[in-house]
Design a protein around this motif. Structure first.
Motif, PDB file in Angstrom:
ATOM      1  N   TYR A   1       0.821  -1.195   0.000  1.00  0.00           N
ATOM      2  CA  TYR A   1       0.000   0.000   0.000  1.00  0.00           C
ATOM      3  C   TYR A   1       0.860   1.252   0.000  1.00  0.00           C
ATOM      4  N   GLY A   2       0.426   2.257  -0.764  1.00  0.00           N
ATOM      5  CA  GLY A   2       1.096   3.548  -0.757  1.00  0.00           C
ATOM      6  C   GLY A   2       1.948   3.836  -1.981  1.00  0.00           C
ATOM      7  N   LEU A   3       2.067   2.883  -2.884  1.00  0.00           N
ATOM      8  CA  LEU A   3       2.887   3.083  -4.078  1.00  0.00           C
ATOM      9  C   LEU A   3       2.176   3.967  -5.096  1.00  0.00           C
ATOM     10  N   ASP A   4       0.964   3.571  -5.470  1.00  0.00           N
ATOM     11  CA  ASP A   4       0.150   4.347  -6.400  1.00  0.00           C
ATOM     12  C   ASP A   4      -1.298   3.878  -6.255  1.00  0.00           C
ATOM     13  N   ARG A   5      -2.222   4.601  -6.852  1.00  0.00           N
ATOM     14  CA  ARG A   5      -3.639   4.306  -6.694  1.00  0.00           C
ATOM     15  C   ARG A   5      -3.998   2.898  -7.178  1.00  0.00           C
ATOM     16  N   GLN A   6      -3.514   2.488  -8.342  1.00  0.00           N
ATOM     17  CA  GLN A   6      -3.873   1.176  -8.881  1.00  0.00           C
ATOM     18  C   GLN A   6      -3.372   0.047  -7.985  1.00  0.00           C
ATOM     19  N   THR A   7      -2.142   0.175  -7.508  1.00  0.00           N
ATOM     20  CA  THR A   7      -1.604  -0.840  -6.598  1.00  0.00           C
ATOM     21  C   THR A   7      -2.385  -0.862  -5.296  1.00  0.00           C
ATOM     22  N   ASP A   8      -2.777   0.317  -4.804  1.00  0.00           N
ATOM     23  CA  ASP A   8      -3.590   0.380  -3.586  1.00  0.00           C
ATOM     24  C   ASP A   8      -4.927  -0.335  -3.790  1.00  0.00           C
ATOM     25  N   GLU A   9      -5.588  -0.085  -4.917  1.00  0.00           N
ATOM     26  CA  GLU A   9      -6.864  -0.750  -5.208  1.00  0.00           C
ATOM     27  C   GLU A   9      -6.669  -2.262  -5.300  1.00  0.00           C
ATOM     28  N   ASN A  10      -5.638  -2.689  -6.001  1.00  0.00           N
ATOM     29  CA  ASN A  10      -5.356  -4.115  -6.140  1.00  0.00           C
ATOM     30  C   ASN A  10      -5.086  -4.757  -4.780  1.00  0.00           C
ATOM     31  N   THR A  11      -4.335  -4.062  -3.946  1.00  0.00           N
ATOM     32  CA  THR A  11      -3.992  -4.584  -2.626  1.00  0.00           C
ATOM     33  C   THR A  11      -5.223  -4.702  -1.739  1.00  0.00           C
ATOM     34  N   VAL A  12      -6.090  -3.701  -1.748  1.00  0.00           N
ATOM     35  CA  VAL A  12      -7.311  -3.763  -0.945  1.00  0.00           C
ATOM     36  C   VAL A  12      -8.188  -4.915  -1.425  1.00  0.00           C
ATOM     37  N   GLN A  13      -8.346  -5.067  -2.731  1.00  0.00           N
ATOM     38  CA  GLN A  13      -9.146  -6.177  -3.254  1.00  0.00           C
ATOM     39  C   GLN A  13      -8.518  -7.514  -2.853  1.00  0.00           C
ATOM     40  N   PHE A  14      -7.216  -7.629  -2.973  1.00  0.00           N
ATOM     41  CA  PHE A  14      -6.502  -8.849  -2.605  1.00  0.00           C
ATOM     42  C   PHE A  14      -6.720  -9.176  -1.124  1.00  0.00           C
ATOM     43  N   TYR A  15      -6.529  -8.196  -0.257  1.00  0.00           N
ATOM     44  CA  TYR A  15      -6.695  -8.405   1.186  1.00  0.00           C
ATOM     45  C   TYR A  15      -8.126  -8.799   1.527  1.00  0.00           C
ATOM     46  N   LEU A  16      -9.097  -8.092   0.962  1.00  0.00           N
ATOM     47  CA  LEU A  16     -10.496  -8.398   1.278  1.00  0.00           C
ATOM     48  C   LEU A  16     -10.886  -9.793   0.819  1.00  0.00           C
ATOM     49  N   GLN A  17     -10.418 -10.194  -0.347  1.00  0.00           N
ATOM     50  CA  GLN A  17     -10.744 -11.544  -0.819  1.00  0.00           C
ATOM     51  C   GLN A  17     -10.042 -12.603   0.013  1.00  0.00           C
ATOM     52  N   LYS A  18      -8.806 -12.368   0.383  1.00  0.00           N
ATOM     53  CA  LYS A  18      -8.106 -13.310   1.253  1.00  0.00           C
ATOM     54  C   LYS A  18      -8.788 -13.378   2.621  1.00  0.00           C
ATOM     55  N   LEU A  19      -9.149 -12.239   3.153  1.00  0.00           N
ATOM     56  CA  LEU A  19      -9.777 -12.174   4.471  1.00  0.00           C
ATOM     57  C   LEU A  19     -11.121 -12.893   4.497  1.00  0.00           C
ATOM     58  N   SER A  20     -11.859 -12.858   3.397  1.00  0.00           N
ATOM     59  CA  SER A  20     -13.196 -13.445   3.382  1.00  0.00           C
ATOM     60  C   SER A  20     -13.206 -14.952   3.138  1.00  0.00           C
ATOM     61  N   ASP A  21     -12.052 -15.566   3.035  1.00  0.00           N
ATOM     62  CA  ASP A  21     -11.971 -17.010   2.855  1.00  0.00           C
ATOM     63  C   ASP A  21     -12.700 -17.714   4.004  1.00  0.00           C
ATOM     64  N   ASP A  22     -13.569 -18.665   3.678  1.00  0.00           N
ATOM     65  CA  ASP A  22     -14.393 -19.341   4.686  1.00  0.00           C
ATOM     66  C   ASP A  22     -13.560 -19.973   5.802  1.00  0.00           C
ATOM     67  N   GLU A  23     -12.494 -20.655   5.449  1.00  0.00           N
ATOM     68  CA  GLU A  23     -11.656 -21.319   6.445  1.00  0.00           C
ATOM     69  C   GLU A  23     -10.989 -20.313   7.379  1.00  0.00           C
ATOM     70  N   LEU A  24     -10.490 -19.220   6.810  1.00  0.00           N
ATOM     71  CA  LEU A  24      -9.867 -18.175   7.623  1.00  0.00           C
ATOM     72  C   LEU A  24     -10.885 -17.514   8.541  1.00  0.00           C
ATOM     73  N   MET A  25     -12.080 -17.258   8.018  1.00  0.00           N
ATOM     74  CA  MET A  25     -13.125 -16.632   8.829  1.00  0.00           C
ATOM     75  C   MET A  25     -13.504 -17.488  10.023  1.00  0.00           C
ATOM     76  N   LYS A  26     -13.517 -18.804   9.858  1.00  0.00           N
ATOM     77  CA  LYS A  26     -13.829 -19.699  10.977  1.00  0.00           C
ATOM     78  C   LYS A  26     -12.835 -19.521  12.120  1.00  0.00           C
ATOM     79  N   VAL A  27     -11.591 -19.251  11.778  1.00  0.00           N
ATOM     80  CA  VAL A  27     -10.559 -19.049  12.789  1.00  0.00           C
ATOM     81  C   VAL A  27     -10.680 -17.660  13.415  1.00  0.00           C
TER      82      VAL A  27
END
Length: 84
Positions: free
Chosen positions: A18-44
């Protein structure tokens, strides 16, 4: 057929940071949110979160939805309701 998709996280091979440029920031937020919403991870994570943490996540998500989606977009994109 599944209504939800999380393909970005499966195919993205760019820089995650995060913090490099707008496109990388958007990609990083999408990446984090999708990783975070993984069913197995959410159970933990959800079992370990305090009531205050749960409220904070719920409130932030609601704020984003209200701020950036119209009512029809909320029904179409978030609730995945069929039109008509």
């Amino acid at each position: 057929m599944a209504k939800h998709s999380h393909r970005f996280v499966e195919t993205y091979d760019g820089f995650v940071g995060y913090g490099l440029d707008r496109q990388t920031d958007e990609n990083t937020v999408q990446f984090y949110l999708q990783k975070l919403s993984d069913d197995e991870l959410m159970k933990v994570i959800l079992k370990r979160m305090s009531d205050e943490d749960l409220t904070e996540i719920f409130d932030v998500a609601g704020k984003v939805l209200k701020k950036y989606l119209s009512e029809p977009e909320y029904h179409r994109f978030f609730l995945k309701e069929e039109e008509g």
